[in-house]
Design an enzyme around this catalytic site. Structure first.
Site, mmCIF file in Angstrom:
data_model
loop_
_atom_site.group_PDB
_atom_site.id
_atom_site.type_symbol
_atom_site.label_atom_id
_atom_site.label_comp_id
_atom_site.label_asym_id
_atom_site.label_seq_id
_atom_site.Cartn_x
_atom_site.Cartn_y
_atom_site.Cartn_z
ATOM 1 N N GLU A 45 0.875 -1.173 0.000
ATOM 2 C CA GLU A 45 0.000 0.000 0.000
ATOM 3 C C GLU A 45 0.910 1.220 0.000
ATOM 4 O OE1 GLU A 45 -3.439 2.564 2.300
ATOM 5 O OE2 GLU A 45 -2.456 0.947 3.400
ATOM 6 N N ASP A 70 5.251 4.680 3.402
ATOM 7 C CA ASP A 70 5.010 6.115 3.584
ATOM 8 C C ASP A 70 6.266 6.716 4.181
ATOM 9 O OD1 ASP A 70 3.810 8.740 4.387
ATOM 10 O OD2 ASP A 70 1.933 7.739 3.926
ATOM 11 N N ASP A 119 -2.299 12.088 -1.972
ATOM 12 C CA ASP A 119 -2.329 13.504 -2.352
ATOM 13 C C ASP A 119 -2.488 13.558 -3.874
ATOM 14 O OD1 ASP A 119 -1.794 16.154 -3.025
ATOM 15 O OD2 ASP A 119 -0.221 16.365 -1.515
ATOM 16 N N ASP A 155 -11.020 10.133 -3.539
ATOM 17 C CA ASP A 155 -12.189 11.010 -3.509
ATOM 18 C C ASP A 155 -12.043 12.122 -4.533
ATOM 19 O OD1 ASP A 155 -10.017 12.063 -1.784
ATOM 20 O OD2 ASP A 155 -11.385 13.767 -1.606
#
Length: 216
Positions: A45, A70, A119, A155
């Protein structure tokens, strides 16, 4: 830096499921065998944030190994701590810049990639930083096994449209494309995993876009 961030950065130094920067390089090509001590498939991920999707996927699929990637250690802390507390042993977190991904994974080592609410980098000048720009897609092509999937949940309608456009432009294989996941037929147990931010978007009646594609 706030006190909580300082504390979390200090704590993850001792977390057995967190590898920072060069600590992950020795596992290149050997993640399953040498880190997880098994022969199971590896799933990433990217821009995992707090690692909610990583940990939930690992819980659903104990026969796979999951690595959340990350750079922000204070966010990784949450997912790593949850995994340790809940005894989820098939999950790890790698604190690196995603731009350096191929320094940590060998060709064909990764079975699947998830990109959840990254982002969107909406400014045209920042296109190269979008996680589905050609720059990153070339990296994924290198580390994914043949036919390995890339999944995107976002989104941001503009980022979704950009990615859908790149799939067509680069003649990639599109498997699922929906601009409203929860009003589609595809919202199964896996795709219905919700992060903190996704819950906020849904509360505001925001549609969730989903794309699943692979490289020919």
């Amino acid at each position: 830096m706030g006190k909580d961030k300082i504390r979390r950065f200090a704590e993850i130094e001792d977390f057995s499921n967190v590898l920072q920067l060069d600590e992950g390089k020795p596992y290149k090509g050997q993640w399953s065998k040498n880190f997880f001590k098994n022969e199971n498939p590896v799933v990433l991920e990217l821009a995992c944030g707090k690692g909610e999707y990583t940990v939930n996927l690992a819980t659903l699929f104990p026969d796979k190994n999951f690595i959340g990637v990350d750079y922000k250690g204070n966010r990784i802390w949450r997912g790593a701590k949850t995994a340790l507390e809940d005894g989820v042993n098939n999950v790890a977190f790698l604190r690196i810049q995603i731009e350096t991904l191929i320094d940590y994974f060998s060709a064909g080592e990764v079975d699947e990639i998830w990109i959840t609410f990254p982002d969107p980098q909406p400014q045209l000048s920042r296109e190269k930083k979008r996680l589905t720009s050609p720059r990153f897609l070339n990296m994924y092509t290198e580390i994914l096994k043949p036919g390995g999937f890339v999944n995107l949940k976002t989104d941001n309608d503009g980022f979704y449209e950009y990615t859908a456009g790149k799939i067509k432009e680069l003649d990639l294989k599109e498997h699922i494309n929906t601009a409203d996941l929860y009003k589609s037929e595809f919202a199964d147990e896996v795709l219905s995993i919700k992060t903190y931010y996704e819950k906020k978007y849904l509360k505001d009646n925001k549609n969730i876009n989903y794309l699943k594609f692979s490289f020919k």
